[in-house]
Motif scaffolding. Structure first.
Motif, mmCIF file in Angstrom:
data_model
loop_
_atom_site.group_PDB
_atom_site.id
_atom_site.type_symbol
_atom_site.label_atom_id
_atom_site.label_comp_id
_atom_site.label_asym_id
_atom_site.label_seq_id
_atom_site.Cartn_x
_atom_site.Cartn_y
_atom_site.Cartn_z
ATOM 1 N N ARG A 168 -40.124 60.569 75.894
ATOM 2 C CA ARG A 168 -38.813 60.752 75.251
ATOM 3 C C ARG A 168 -37.667 60.305 76.154
ATOM 4 N NH1 ARG A 168 -38.855 63.101 70.380
ATOM 5 N NH2 ARG A 168 -36.586 63.122 70.480
ATOM 6 N N LEU A 169 -37.824 60.422 77.461
ATOM 7 C CA LEU A 169 -36.758 59.993 78.364
ATOM 8 C C LEU A 169 -36.617 58.480 78.365
ATOM 9 C CD1 LEU A 169 -34.648 60.943 80.441
ATOM 10 C CD2 LEU A 169 -36.378 60.633 82.211
ATOM 11 N N SER A 170 -37.742 57.773 78.483
ATOM 12 C CA SER A 170 -37.660 56.306 78.501
ATOM 13 C C SER A 170 -37.372 55.741 77.112
ATOM 14 C CB SER A 170 -38.961 55.715 79.053
ATOM 15 O OG SER A 170 -40.070 56.070 78.258
ATOM 16 N N ALA A 187 -33.198 55.840 86.593
ATOM 17 C CA ALA A 187 -34.011 56.088 87.785
ATOM 18 C C ALA A 187 -33.627 57.406 88.446
ATOM 19 C CB ALA A 187 -33.871 54.929 88.766
ATOM 20 N N LEU A 188 -32.334 57.710 88.476
ATOM 21 C CA LEU A 188 -31.897 58.997 89.018
ATOM 22 C C LEU A 188 -32.391 60.151 88.147
ATOM 23 C CD1 LEU A 188 -28.191 58.267 90.078
ATOM 24 C CD2 LEU A 188 -30.131 58.661 91.599
ATOM 25 N N ALA A 189 -32.284 59.984 86.823
ATOM 26 C CA ALA A 189 -32.724 61.036 85.912
ATOM 27 C C ALA A 189 -34.231 61.257 86.015
ATOM 28 C CB ALA A 189 -32.339 60.680 84.474
ATOM 29 N N ARG A 190 -34.979 60.185 86.222
ATOM 30 C CA ARG A 190 -36.435 60.288 86.317
ATOM 31 C C ARG A 190 -36.875 60.902 87.645
ATOM 32 N NH1 ARG A 190 -40.524 60.494 82.954
ATOM 33 N NH2 ARG A 190 -39.797 58.676 81.780
ATOM 34 N N ALA A 204 -31.547 71.545 81.011
ATOM 35 C CA ALA A 204 -31.940 70.858 79.772
ATOM 36 C C ALA A 204 -30.707 70.313 79.044
ATOM 37 C CB ALA A 204 -32.716 71.815 78.872
ATOM 38 N N MET A 205 -29.650 71.124 78.936
ATOM 39 C CA MET A 205 -28.462 70.655 78.227
ATOM 40 C C MET A 205 -27.790 69.514 78.976
ATOM 41 S SD MET A 205 -25.281 72.745 76.537
ATOM 42 C CE MET A 205 -24.546 73.361 78.041
ATOM 43 N N ALA A 206 -27.758 69.598 80.302
ATOM 44 C CA ALA A 206 -27.137 68.535 81.101
ATOM 45 C C ALA A 206 -27.891 67.221 80.936
ATOM 46 C CB ALA A 206 -27.096 68.942 82.574
ATOM 47 N N MET A 207 -29.218 67.272 80.977
ATOM 48 C CA MET A 207 -30.009 66.052 80.852
ATOM 49 C C MET A 207 -29.895 65.465 79.454
ATOM 50 S SD MET A 207 -31.023 65.601 83.858
ATOM 51 C CE MET A 207 -32.146 64.221 83.636
ATOM 52 N N ASN A 208 -29.846 66.311 78.432
ATOM 53 C CA ASN A 208 -29.595 65.816 77.081
ATOM 54 C C ASN A 208 -28.228 65.156 76.995
ATOM 55 O OD1 ASN A 208 -31.994 66.452 75.782
ATOM 56 N ND2 ASN A 208 -31.329 68.508 75.225
ATOM 57 N N GLY A 209 -27.227 65.780 77.620
ATOM 58 C CA GLY A 209 -25.891 65.196 77.622
ATOM 59 C C GLY A 209 -25.852 63.850 78.307
ATOM 60 N N VAL A 210 -26.586 63.724 79.413
ATOM 61 C CA VAL A 210 -26.639 62.443 80.136
ATOM 62 C C VAL A 210 -27.272 61.368 79.259
ATOM 63 C CG1 VAL A 210 -27.731 61.238 82.069
ATOM 64 C CG2 VAL A 210 -26.677 63.473 82.428
ATOM 65 N N ALA A 211 -28.412 61.697 78.633
ATOM 66 C CA ALA A 211 -29.092 60.711 77.787
ATOM 67 C C ALA A 211 -28.210 60.293 76.621
ATOM 68 C CB ALA A 211 -30.407 61.288 77.281
ATOM 69 N N GLY A 212 -27.573 61.262 75.970
ATOM 70 C CA GLY A 212 -26.685 60.925 74.861
ATOM 71 C C GLY A 212 -25.476 60.129 75.307
ATOM 72 N N GLN A 213 -24.927 60.496 76.463
ATOM 73 C CA GLN A 213 -23.765 59.774 76.975
ATOM 74 C C GLN A 213 -24.125 58.338 77.330
ATOM 75 O OE1 GLN A 213 -20.789 60.779 76.827
ATOM 76 N NE2 GLN A 213 -19.573 59.557 78.233
ATOM 77 N N VAL A 214 -25.332 58.115 77.836
ATOM 78 C CA VAL A 214 -25.769 56.753 78.133
ATOM 79 C C VAL A 214 -25.782 55.916 76.858
ATOM 80 C CG1 VAL A 214 -27.797 55.370 78.752
ATOM 81 C CG2 VAL A 214 -27.081 57.240 80.217
ATOM 82 N N VAL A 215 -26.346 56.452 75.791
ATOM 83 C CA VAL A 215 -26.416 55.725 74.522
ATOM 84 C C VAL A 215 -25.023 55.345 74.038
ATOM 85 C CG1 VAL A 215 -27.022 55.909 72.075
ATOM 86 C CG2 VAL A 215 -28.608 56.741 73.822
ATOM 87 N N LEU A 216 -24.155 56.334 73.957
ATOM 88 C CA LEU A 216 -22.827 56.079 73.415
ATOM 89 C C LEU A 216 -21.994 55.232 74.365
ATOM 90 C CD1 LEU A 216 -22.078 59.570 71.848
ATOM 91 C CD2 LEU A 216 -22.907 57.508 70.727
ATOM 92 N N HIS A 217 -22.170 55.439 75.676
ATOM 93 C CA HIS A 217 -21.410 54.646 76.633
ATOM 94 C C HIS A 217 -21.767 53.175 76.547
ATOM 95 C CE1 HIS A 217 -20.650 52.854 80.664
ATOM 96 N NE2 HIS A 217 -19.514 53.476 80.503
ATOM 97 N N VAL A 218 -23.052 52.869 76.389
ATOM 98 C CA VAL A 218 -23.455 51.468 76.235
ATOM 99 C C VAL A 218 -22.734 50.847 75.045
ATOM 100 C CG1 VAL A 218 -25.384 49.991 75.535
ATOM 101 C CG2 VAL A 218 -25.694 51.660 77.367
ATOM 102 N N ILE A 219 -22.597 51.600 73.960
ATOM 103 C CA ILE A 219 -22.002 51.051 72.738
ATOM 104 C C ILE A 219 -20.493 50.925 72.862
ATOM 105 C CG2 ILE A 219 -21.708 51.405 70.263
ATOM 106 C CD1 ILE A 219 -24.406 52.900 70.299
ATOM 107 N N PHE A 220 -19.790 52.018 73.255
ATOM 108 C CA PHE A 220 -18.332 51.905 73.266
ATOM 109 C C PHE A 220 -17.812 51.096 74.449
ATOM 110 C CE2 PHE A 220 -18.666 56.441 74.965
ATOM 111 C CZ PHE A 220 -18.259 56.187 76.257
ATOM 112 N N LYS A 221 -18.551 51.074 75.555
ATOM 113 C CA LYS A 221 -18.114 50.218 76.660
ATOM 114 C C LYS A 221 -18.315 48.757 76.308
ATOM 115 C CE LYS A 221 -16.692 51.390 79.967
ATOM 116 N NZ LYS A 221 -15.296 51.585 80.413
ATOM 117 N N ALA A 222 -19.435 48.445 75.636
ATOM 118 C CA ALA A 222 -19.628 47.079 75.153
ATOM 119 C C ALA A 222 -18.520 46.698 74.179
ATOM 120 C CB ALA A 222 -20.994 46.947 74.485
#
Length: 580
Positions: free
Chosen positions: A74-76, A239-242, A295-313
């Motif tokens: 689920r992380l990758s 890599a940091l999250a893993r 758990a909440m922090a790691m979920n937040g990081v994963a979600g933020q990565v997804v959205l950051h890729v989109i809005f930063k692009a």
């Protein structure tokens, strides 16, 4: 059987193969079709593989080293999906561009980034890690002659990152007997842990190691910057999250990363460089969340990565469209573009609202998860830092970028609207920025993809308290911007080179090298003859001692050969002792 075999292959290899094909295909339409289809095929392979419960695959043994080239959990998976989506956006955005090298480099870079987050061992990770550096530097050089030196600096930093990662991985393998990349085993407490984290930190933009982002990204090509902003830094966050989730030092590193870009972005004139500093700021939230490690922090990081890729692009695409039509992204030379580029203006405003975390826009549903996790772990000073940084994001990316590009003073420029393919890519990114934050079930689609969806489902972003608090924060930042502009104390936009920590190697380091070069020339000019005579004397004495007729060889016929052999043997024994 063939489909089962394909599901066990790291899907990043599919995109890399497509990139190599694009380097050979002369037809523009075929190359662009491949660029769009390759990420879709990779995403489908991810979906099928996860549905089939692949887990670990691509296991092989080479020279006695066990490799796991494909790990799908689920992380990758969430990183893989957003990387494929970013590859699709990049292919559409660059559809008009006719450049073999850019097409091939972008695809290989995309595939290497995807391959890295799917790697199950540190050696596989290292190979993809270095491939991202080698392939992406061509996107920097595509920006023109002024980007050549920046590309070399970019390449040097990324190669250094890989060397540190590999050195740490080897030390860890000597300690554990395996290269397997598992966060339950890796951390700062194992041999090589610090080297690996620093190597990863270079790509993640840790403080003092971050300047390659602001140096290279604004100088890359119009389409190249959009591609560059996606993969390397988010690959490092993965890599940091893993490997380093829960390491407390990352909380404070992340807090510093959120703060310092705010001050640089306020005074920067190049709007693509403002966005590069904003990238550092957003990465800081992710690093901080990884440091918390709940758990909440790691979920937040994963979600933020997804959205950051989109809005930063989306933000980089809007500024890329401006650069494509106007020829500059300098705030001092822009303004009034909304008159003839209304769709690009709208896309930029959606990106700005998303990064600022306005309710019903992207980051609103994920950034607060990280901030709340920090507060729950009683890091109150860091919590206040993140609140300040959130207001700073609103100022430089939420207000400054769209204001100076499309509004502000009228520059008199009346360019055409962006090409259709750019508008399509920006429209698609804008749609996802809204849909994935939609309060009536939209954000739940994102939460279902998070590493721990059962925990994510317990968090409700749209509460009265959260909405009101966030609006107060954002409107306070807007008021401060308006007041400072009204009073005339807001830093003016002016043509200038803003130096960051890279001043150390741009000025003192260069001056030191020049001084060494001058002193070397003087030594060679005035002392060259003396040095040559001295070296000749040393050679004669060595020959007299170690030659077959020399003193050391009177009882040892092998002479100098035996001495050198003994020396090499001693060196080998010493190396084996310290390494083994």
């Amino acid at each position: 059987m063939m489909s089962d075999l394909l599901m066990t292959i790291n899907p990043g290899l599919f995109i890399i193969a497509a990139g190599m094909l694009c380097a050979l295909v002369p037809l523009h339409s075929v190359r662009k079709t491949v660029m769009i289809l390759a990420p879709i095929v990779a995403a489908y392979a991810l979906f099928k593989g996860y549905s089939a419960g692949i887990g670990l695959a691509g296991e092989m043994t080479i020279a006695g080293i066990d490799l796991t080239t494909y790990r799908l959990d689920r992380l990758s998976l969430i990183w893989g999906y957003v990387f494929c989506f970013a590859g699709l956006l990049n292919g559409i955005f660059a559809f008009h561009e006719k450049a073999h090298i850019s097409d091939a480099s972008a695809l290989i870079y995309t595939g290497a980034g995807l391959g890295a987050v799917m790697a199950g061992d540190l050696l596989t990770l290292f190979l993809f890690w270095e491939l991202t550096a080698v392939s992406s530097v061509f996107l920097v050089w595509a920006g023109g002659p002024r980007a050549y030196a920046a590309g070399l600096r970019y390449l040097g930093m990324h190669v250094l990152s890989g060397v540190l990662l590999l050195a740490g991985a080897i030390m860890y393998q000597n300690y554990s007997g395996t290269f397997f990349f598992d966060g339950n085993e890796i951390g700062l407490g194992v041999p090589g842990g610090w080297l690996m984290m620093i190597g990863i930190g270079i790509k993640a933009g840790f403080p003092l190691l971050h300047t390659w982002i602001q140096d290279a990204y604004p100088k890359a090509s119009v389409t190249g910057t959009v591609v560059l902003a996606t993969f390397s830094t988010k690959m490092a966050i993965y890599a940091l999250a893993r490997g380093f989730a829960g390491e407390e030092i990352l909380i404070y590193i992340g807090a510093v990363m959120t703060l310092f870009p705010v001050f640089f972005a306020v005074i920067e004139n190049d709007l693509r460089k403002v966005l590069a500093y904003s990238l550092n700021n957003q990465l800081g939230f992710m690093v901080c969340g990884i440091g918390v490690g709940t758990a909440m922090a790691m979920n937040g990081v994963a979600g933020q990565v997804v959205l950051h890729v989109i809005f930063k692009a989306l933000l980089f695409m809007s500024m890329g469209a401006v650069l494509h039509r106007v020829g500059t992204a300098k705030a001092s030379e822009l303004g009034g573009l909304f008159r003839t580029m209304p769709w690009t203006t709208m896309a930029c405003l959606i990106g700005a609202a998303s990064i600022a975390a306005f309710p019903m826009f992207a980051a609103f549903v994920t950034k607060a998860m990280i901030i709340a996790a920090v507060f729950e772990e009683h890091h109150y000073i860091v919590y206040l830092c993140l609140l300040f940084a959130s207001a700073g994001v609103m100022e430089h990316s939420g207000i400054k970028v769209p204001y100076f590009a499309f509004f502000s003073h009228d520059s008199g420029k009346r360019p055409k609207e962006a090409p259709w393919n750019m508008l399509l890519a920006m429209g698609l990114a804008s749609l996802f920025c809204i849909v994935l934050a939609w309060p009536w079930g939209g954000y739940q689609m994102l939460y279902n993809l998070m590493p721990m969806p059962e925990i994510a489902g317990e968090y409700v972003p749209y509460t009265v308290n959260h909405v009101i608090t966030q609006l107060q924060l954002l409107f306070a930042a807007m008021f401060a911007f308006a007041l400072l502009k009204r009073l005339g104390v807001y830093p003016p936009e002016r043509r200038a080179q803003i130096l960051d920590f890279d001043w150390l190697w741009r000025r003192p380091a260069v001056a030191t090298l020049k001084w060494i070069d001058v002193m070397g020339a003087r030594v060679e000019a005035y002392g060259g003859l003396t040095v040559k005579r001295g070296w000749s004397g040393i050679q004669r004495r060595l020959f007299a001692m170690f030659s077959p007729a020399g003193a050391m060889s009177q009882d040892a016929p092998s002479g100098i050969a035996s001495v050198l052999t003994a020396a090499m043997l001693g060196l080998a024994i010493a190396l084996l002792y310290f390494v083994g």
